[in-house]
Design a protein around this motif. Structure first.
Motif, PDB file in Angstrom:
ATOM      1  N   ILE A  19      16.583 -14.228  61.583  1.00 28.93           N
ATOM      2  CA  ILE A  19      16.016 -13.277  60.624  1.00 28.93           C
ATOM      3  C   ILE A  19      15.007 -14.010  59.739  1.00 28.93           C
ATOM      4  O   ILE A  19      15.277 -15.096  59.232  1.00 28.93           O
ATOM      5  CB  ILE A  19      17.127 -12.647  59.749  1.00 28.93           C
ATOM      6  CG1 ILE A  19      18.068 -11.818  60.614  1.00 28.93           C
ATOM      7  CG2 ILE A  19      16.557 -11.830  58.621  1.00 28.93           C
ATOM      8  CD1 ILE A  19      17.429 -10.618  61.263  1.00 28.93           C
ATOM      9  N   GLN A  20      13.834 -13.393  59.557  1.00 29.35           N
ATOM     10  CA  GLN A  20      12.806 -13.944  58.687  1.00 29.35           C
ATOM     11  C   GLN A  20      12.540 -12.943  57.566  1.00 29.35           C
ATOM     12  O   GLN A  20      12.246 -11.775  57.826  1.00 29.35           O
ATOM     13  CB  GLN A  20      11.531 -14.223  59.468  1.00 29.35           C
ATOM     14  CG  GLN A  20      11.708 -15.305  60.508  1.00 29.35           C
ATOM     15  CD  GLN A  20      10.472 -15.472  61.356  1.00 29.35           C
ATOM     16  OE1 GLN A  20       9.705 -14.543  61.532  1.00 29.35           O
ATOM     17  NE2 GLN A  20      10.288 -16.679  61.877  1.00 29.35           N
ATOM     18  N   VAL A  21      12.637 -13.420  56.334  1.00 28.12           N
ATOM     19  CA  VAL A  21      12.443 -12.572  55.168  1.00 28.12           C
ATOM     20  C   VAL A  21      10.979 -12.610  54.761  1.00 28.12           C
ATOM     21  O   VAL A  21      10.394 -13.679  54.610  1.00 28.12           O
ATOM     22  CB  VAL A  21      13.338 -13.052  54.000  1.00 28.12           C
ATOM     23  CG1 VAL A  21      13.065 -12.261  52.759  1.00 28.12           C
ATOM     24  CG2 VAL A  21      14.802 -12.962  54.395  1.00 28.12           C
ATOM     25  N   GLU A  22      10.386 -11.427  54.594  1.00 22.76           N
ATOM     26  CA  GLU A  22       9.003 -11.356  54.129  1.00 22.76           C
ATOM     27  C   GLU A  22       8.927 -11.459  52.619  1.00 22.76           C
ATOM     28  O   GLU A  22       8.139 -12.207  52.075  1.00 22.76           O
ATOM     29  CB  GLU A  22       8.359 -10.037  54.578  1.00 22.76           C
ATOM     30  CG  GLU A  22       7.911 -10.037  55.994  1.00 22.76           C
ATOM     31  CD  GLU A  22       7.104  -8.799  56.322  1.00 22.76           C
ATOM     32  OE1 GLU A  22       7.219  -7.785  55.607  1.00 22.76           O
ATOM     33  OE2 GLU A  22       6.346  -8.865  57.295  1.00 22.76           O
ATOM     34  N   ARG A  23       9.785 -10.668  51.935  1.00 25.60           N
ATOM     35  CA  ARG A  23       9.712 -10.662  50.480  1.00 25.60           C
ATOM     36  C   ARG A  23      11.029 -10.157  49.898  1.00 25.60           C
ATOM     37  O   ARG A  23      11.802  -9.477  50.566  1.00 25.60           O
ATOM     38  CB  ARG A  23       8.518  -9.816  50.106  1.00 25.60           C
ATOM     39  CG  ARG A  23       8.631  -8.798  49.099  1.00 25.60           C
ATOM     40  CD  ARG A  23       7.354  -8.016  48.957  1.00 25.60           C
ATOM     41  NE  ARG A  23       7.744  -6.628  49.097  1.00 25.60           N
ATOM     42  CZ  ARG A  23       6.934  -5.630  48.974  1.00 25.60           C
ATOM     43  NH1 ARG A  23       5.663  -5.836  48.775  1.00 25.60           N
ATOM     44  NH2 ARG A  23       7.351  -4.413  49.092  1.00 25.60           N
ATOM     45  N   VAL A  24      11.255 -10.525  48.637  1.00 24.70           N
ATOM     46  CA  VAL A  24      12.472 -10.129  47.926  1.00 24.70           C
ATOM     47  C   VAL A  24      12.077  -9.561  46.570  1.00 24.70           C
ATOM     48  O   VAL A  24      11.246 -10.135  45.867  1.00 24.70           O
ATOM     49  CB  VAL A  24      13.421 -11.338  47.719  1.00 24.70           C
ATOM     50  CG1 VAL A  24      14.635 -10.946  46.904  1.00 24.70           C
ATOM     51  CG2 VAL A  24      13.839 -11.928  49.048  1.00 24.70           C
ATOM     52  N   GLN A  25      12.654  -8.425  46.230  1.00 24.96           N
ATOM     53  CA  GLN A  25      12.502  -7.851  44.898  1.00 24.96           C
ATOM     54  C   GLN A  25      13.895  -7.725  44.308  1.00 24.96           C
ATOM     55  O   GLN A  25      14.837  -7.360  45.015  1.00 24.96           O
ATOM     56  CB  GLN A  25      11.845  -6.470  44.961  1.00 24.96           C
ATOM     57  CG  GLN A  25      10.419  -6.498  45.456  1.00 24.96           C
ATOM     58  CD  GLN A  25       9.854  -5.108  45.614  1.00 24.96           C
ATOM     59  OE1 GLN A  25      10.410  -4.292  46.316  1.00 24.96           O
ATOM     60  NE2 GLN A  25       8.755  -4.857  44.914  1.00 24.96           N
ATOM     61  N   VAL A  26      14.041  -8.025  43.032  1.00 26.09           N
ATOM     62  CA  VAL A  26      15.344  -7.932  42.390  1.00 26.09           C
ATOM     63  C   VAL A  26      15.287  -6.944  41.233  1.00 26.09           C
ATOM     64  O   VAL A  26      14.234  -6.731  40.632  1.00 26.09           O
ATOM     65  CB  VAL A  26      15.848  -9.307  41.885  1.00 26.09           C
ATOM     66  CG1 VAL A  26      16.130 -10.236  43.036  1.00 26.09           C
ATOM     67  CG2 VAL A  26      14.885  -9.932  40.927  1.00 26.09           C
ATOM     68  N   ALA A  27      16.437  -6.349  40.950  1.00 29.13           N
ATOM     69  CA  ALA A  27      16.549  -5.404  39.843  1.00 29.13           C
ATOM     70  C   ALA A  27      17.880  -5.628  39.149  1.00 29.13           C
ATOM     71  O   ALA A  27      18.918  -5.782  39.809  1.00 29.13           O
ATOM     72  CB  ALA A  27      16.460  -3.966  40.345  1.00 29.13           C
ATOM     73  N   ASN A  28      17.837  -5.678  37.833  1.00 32.98           N
ATOM     74  CA  ASN A  28      19.059  -5.765  37.044  1.00 32.98           C
ATOM     75  C   ASN A  28      19.551  -4.353  36.780  1.00 32.98           C
ATOM     76  O   ASN A  28      18.811  -3.518  36.279  1.00 32.98           O
ATOM     77  CB  ASN A  28      18.806  -6.483  35.718  1.00 32.98           C
ATOM     78  CG  ASN A  28      18.542  -7.942  35.915  1.00 32.98           C
ATOM     79  OD1 ASN A  28      19.294  -8.620  36.594  1.00 32.98           O
ATOM     80  ND2 ASN A  28      17.473  -8.435  35.331  1.00 32.98           N
ATOM     81  N   ALA A  56       8.949  -6.902  60.554  1.00 26.66           N
ATOM     82  CA  ALA A  56       8.993  -5.712  61.405  1.00 26.66           C
ATOM     83  C   ALA A  56       9.622  -6.041  62.751  1.00 26.66           C
ATOM     84  O   ALA A  56       9.389  -7.107  63.321  1.00 26.66           O
ATOM     85  CB  ALA A  56       7.589  -5.165  61.606  1.00 26.66           C
ATOM     86  N   GLY A  57      10.454  -5.133  63.229  1.00 28.96           N
ATOM     87  CA  GLY A  57      11.110  -5.314  64.513  1.00 28.96           C
ATOM     88  C   GLY A  57      12.425  -6.053  64.442  1.00 28.96           C
ATOM     89  O   GLY A  57      13.152  -6.133  65.430  1.00 28.96           O
ATOM     90  N   GLN A  58      12.770  -6.602  63.286  1.00 25.57           N
ATOM     91  CA  GLN A  58      14.032  -7.321  63.139  1.00 25.57           C
ATOM     92  C   GLN A  58      15.065  -6.404  62.492  1.00 25.57           C
ATOM     93  O   GLN A  58      14.723  -5.500  61.740  1.00 25.57           O
ATOM     94  CB  GLN A  58      13.857  -8.575  62.292  1.00 25.57           C
ATOM     95  CG  GLN A  58      12.999  -9.618  62.946  1.00 25.57           C
ATOM     96  CD  GLN A  58      12.942 -10.892  62.136  1.00 25.57           C
ATOM     97  OE1 GLN A  58      13.190 -10.895  60.945  1.00 25.57           O
ATOM     98  NE2 GLN A  58      12.616 -11.984  62.795  1.00 25.57           N
ATOM     99  N   GLU A  59      16.327  -6.669  62.800  1.00 22.58           N
ATOM    100  CA  GLU A  59      17.418  -5.881  62.235  1.00 22.58           C
ATOM    101  C   GLU A  59      18.604  -6.799  61.986  1.00 22.58           C
ATOM    102  O   GLU A  59      18.943  -7.613  62.837  1.00 22.58           O
ATOM    103  CB  GLU A  59      17.806  -4.762  63.209  1.00 22.58           C
ATOM    104  CG  GLU A  59      18.806  -3.803  62.649  1.00 22.58           C
ATOM    105  CD  GLU A  59      19.039  -2.628  63.585  1.00 22.58           C
ATOM    106  OE1 GLU A  59      20.212  -2.255  63.750  1.00 22.58           O
ATOM    107  OE2 GLU A  59      18.059  -2.107  64.149  1.00 22.58           O
ATOM    108  N   ILE A  60      19.227  -6.644  60.832  1.00 24.04           N
ATOM    109  CA  ILE A  60      20.389  -7.464  60.492  1.00 24.04           C
ATOM    110  C   ILE A  60      21.634  -6.779  61.035  1.00 24.04           C
ATOM    111  O   ILE A  60      21.864  -5.599  60.795  1.00 24.04           O
ATOM    112  CB  ILE A  60      20.512  -7.652  58.971  1.00 24.04           C
ATOM    113  CG1 ILE A  60      19.384  -8.552  58.468  1.00 24.04           C
ATOM    114  CG2 ILE A  60      21.859  -8.246  58.607  1.00 24.04           C
ATOM    115  CD1 ILE A  60      19.411  -8.803  56.979  1.00 24.04           C
TER     116      ILE A  60
END
Length: 111
Positions: free
Chosen positions: A60-69, A96-100
């Motif tokens: 799995i390759q992560v493109e981006r992460v957003q966090v929220a409190n 795109a095309g990947q699934e966990i």
């Protein structure tokens, strides 16, 4: 961006659980994001490294992460007012095309 090295034990504790709700399912289908509950002091880089470490077998390759409190709700317990704990959630965008696949990860096991 500068590459960082993280403690592997810390990374295994950063992700607490996947967030399962109607909104999380909608976001996953529409935008290819996965929503996780994470530690309140976790950073975006730690979340990215943790996801890539835990699902290393699936590549799995992560493109981006957003966090929220998320603020805890005030709730009434009988005649007393109480408050649920604050928590943090992370919106993890995978390529795109990947699934966990959550069923292939055993608790506490990293390959």
């Amino acid at each position: 961006m500068k590459t960082q090295t993280f403690n592997q034990e810390r990374l295994m504790q950063v992700i607490l659980a996947p967030q399962v709700s109607e909104k999380a399912t909608y976001v996953a289908e529409k935008h290819n994001h996965i929503i996780f509950r994470v530690l309140r002091d976790a950073t975006k880089n730690e979340v990215k490294a943790a996801v890539e470490l835990i699902w290393k077998a699936q590549n799995i390759q992560v493109e981006r992460v957003q966090v929220a409190n998320v603020k805890g709700k005030e709730k009434r317990f009988g005649r007393f007012m109480g408050k649920r704990s604050n928590w943090k959630k992370a919106f993890v965008s995978i390529k795109a095309g990947q699934e966990i696949n959550f069923s292939e990860v055993a608790q506490g096991e990293v390959k």
